[in-house]
Motif scaffolding. Sequence first.
Motif, PDB file in Angstrom:
ATOM      1  N   GLN A 281      31.026  43.282  38.394  1.00  0.00           N
ATOM      2  CA  GLN A 281      32.004  43.505  37.328  1.00  0.00           C
ATOM      3  C   GLN A 281      31.976  44.946  36.821  1.00  0.00           C
ATOM      4  O   GLN A 281      33.022  45.543  36.568  1.00  0.00           O
TER       5      GLN A 281
ATOM      6  N   PHE B  14      34.647  38.873  33.416  1.00  0.00           N
ATOM      7  CA  PHE B  14      35.687  38.594  34.417  1.00  0.00           C
ATOM      8  C   PHE B  14      37.078  38.375  33.806  1.00  0.00           C
ATOM      9  O   PHE B  14      38.051  39.008  34.216  1.00  0.00           O
TER      10      PHE B  14
ATOM     11  N   LYS C  39      36.603  40.314  44.461  1.00  0.00           N
ATOM     12  CA  LYS C  39      35.514  41.305  44.464  1.00  0.00           C
ATOM     13  C   LYS C  39      34.996  41.590  43.062  1.00  0.00           C
ATOM     14  O   LYS C  39      33.884  42.086  42.888  1.00  0.00           O
ATOM     15  N   ILE C  40      35.833  41.308  42.057  1.00  0.00           N
ATOM     16  CA  ILE C  40      35.444  41.633  40.682  1.00  0.00           C
ATOM     17  C   ILE C  40      34.165  40.901  40.286  1.00  0.00           C
ATOM     18  O   ILE C  40      33.269  41.480  39.680  1.00  0.00           O
ATOM     19  N   ASP C  41      34.095  39.642  40.656  1.00  0.00           N
ATOM     20  CA  ASP C  41      32.945  38.861  40.227  1.00  0.00           C
ATOM     21  C   ASP C  41      31.646  39.291  40.885  1.00  0.00           C
ATOM     22  O   ASP C  41      30.568  39.072  40.345  1.00  0.00           O
TER      23      ASP C  41
ATOM     24  N   SER D  95      33.691  47.213  39.296  1.00  0.00           N
ATOM     25  CA  SER D  95      35.141  47.049  39.341  1.00  0.00           C
ATOM     26  C   SER D  95      35.782  47.703  38.107  1.00  0.00           C
ATOM     27  O   SER D  95      36.872  48.264  38.197  1.00  0.00           O
ATOM     28  N   LEU D  96      35.089  47.670  36.975  1.00  0.00           N
ATOM     29  CA  LEU D  96      35.610  48.356  35.786  1.00  0.00           C
ATOM     30  C   LEU D  96      35.590  49.867  35.982  1.00  0.00           C
ATOM     31  O   LEU D  96      36.552  50.561  35.644  1.00  0.00           O
TER      32      LEU D  96
ATOM     33  N   ILE E  79      38.613  41.501  32.432  1.00  0.00           N
ATOM     34  CA  ILE E  79      39.011  42.442  33.487  1.00  0.00           C
ATOM     35  C   ILE E  79      40.345  42.009  34.099  1.00  0.00           C
ATOM     36  O   ILE E  79      41.265  42.822  34.263  1.00  0.00           O
ATOM     37  N   VAL E  80      40.455  40.717  34.386  1.00  0.00           N
ATOM     38  CA  VAL E  80      41.692  40.196  34.986  1.00  0.00           C
ATOM     39  C   VAL E  80      42.868  40.412  34.028  1.00  0.00           C
ATOM     40  O   VAL E  80      43.953  40.840  34.430  1.00  0.00           O
TER      41      VAL E  80
ATOM     42  N   ILE F 135      44.448  45.236  44.233  1.00  0.00           N
ATOM     43  CA  ILE F 135      43.119  44.974  43.658  1.00  0.00           C
ATOM     44  C   ILE F 135      42.697  43.542  44.006  1.00  0.00           C
ATOM     45  O   ILE F 135      43.429  42.589  43.765  1.00  0.00           O
TER      46      ILE F 135
ATOM     47  N   PHE G  97      40.793  40.447  43.362  1.00  0.00           N
ATOM     48  CA  PHE G  97      40.127  39.792  42.238  1.00  0.00           C
ATOM     49  C   PHE G  97      38.817  39.105  42.650  1.00  0.00           C
ATOM     50  O   PHE G  97      37.920  38.953  41.837  1.00  0.00           O
TER      51      PHE G  97
ATOM     52  N   TYR H 152      33.957  48.088  29.484  1.00  0.00           N
ATOM     53  CA  TYR H 152      32.879  48.663  30.306  1.00  0.00           C
ATOM     54  C   TYR H 152      31.650  49.005  29.449  1.00  0.00           C
ATOM     55  O   TYR H 152      30.518  48.730  29.825  1.00  0.00           O
TER      56      TYR H 152
END
Length: 133
Positions: A101, A42, A96-98, A104-105, A45-46, A92, A94, A33
């Motif tokens: 970012q 990405f 939405k992470i992109d 999501s962190l 995070i994954v 969670i 995934f 972060y």
Amino acid sequence: MFNWKDEYYTGVDFIDEQHKRLFEIAGMAYDVYKNDFIVDKFDRIVEIINELKDYTEYHFGEEEAFMIKNNYKKFLSHKVEHDDLMKDINGIDFSKIDKDQEKSLLDLINFVIDWIQNHILKVDLNMTKEVIN
Ligand SMILES: [Fe+2]
Ligand SMILES: [Fe+2]
């Protein structure tokens, strides 16, 4: 932010070691972060979420076996909390992470902070206090 403190010790060595590992994983999320040099976060995070998922599953299983072995009377309500936390991690999204970012962190970091404060420092500590004494 995720530095280990003495007040986190439960007195059960294997639980403390596993909690320390969870803090490490949370610390990895915080490091990513803070790091402005990684353009696309990405994959990291994954990776961290998967690590958290695997380790949490392992840790909860170990803690539950410990409670059963010691005939802990509040086992079921403790297990419900584990199941809820596991459901949150498994839920969670995934995709939405992109979209965001950084958010999501932050969500992930806040999730772990909440878990430390409401589960580890309360529910886990109460459990070990009762089982050890
Ligand atoms: Fe725990
Ligand atoms: Fe627990």
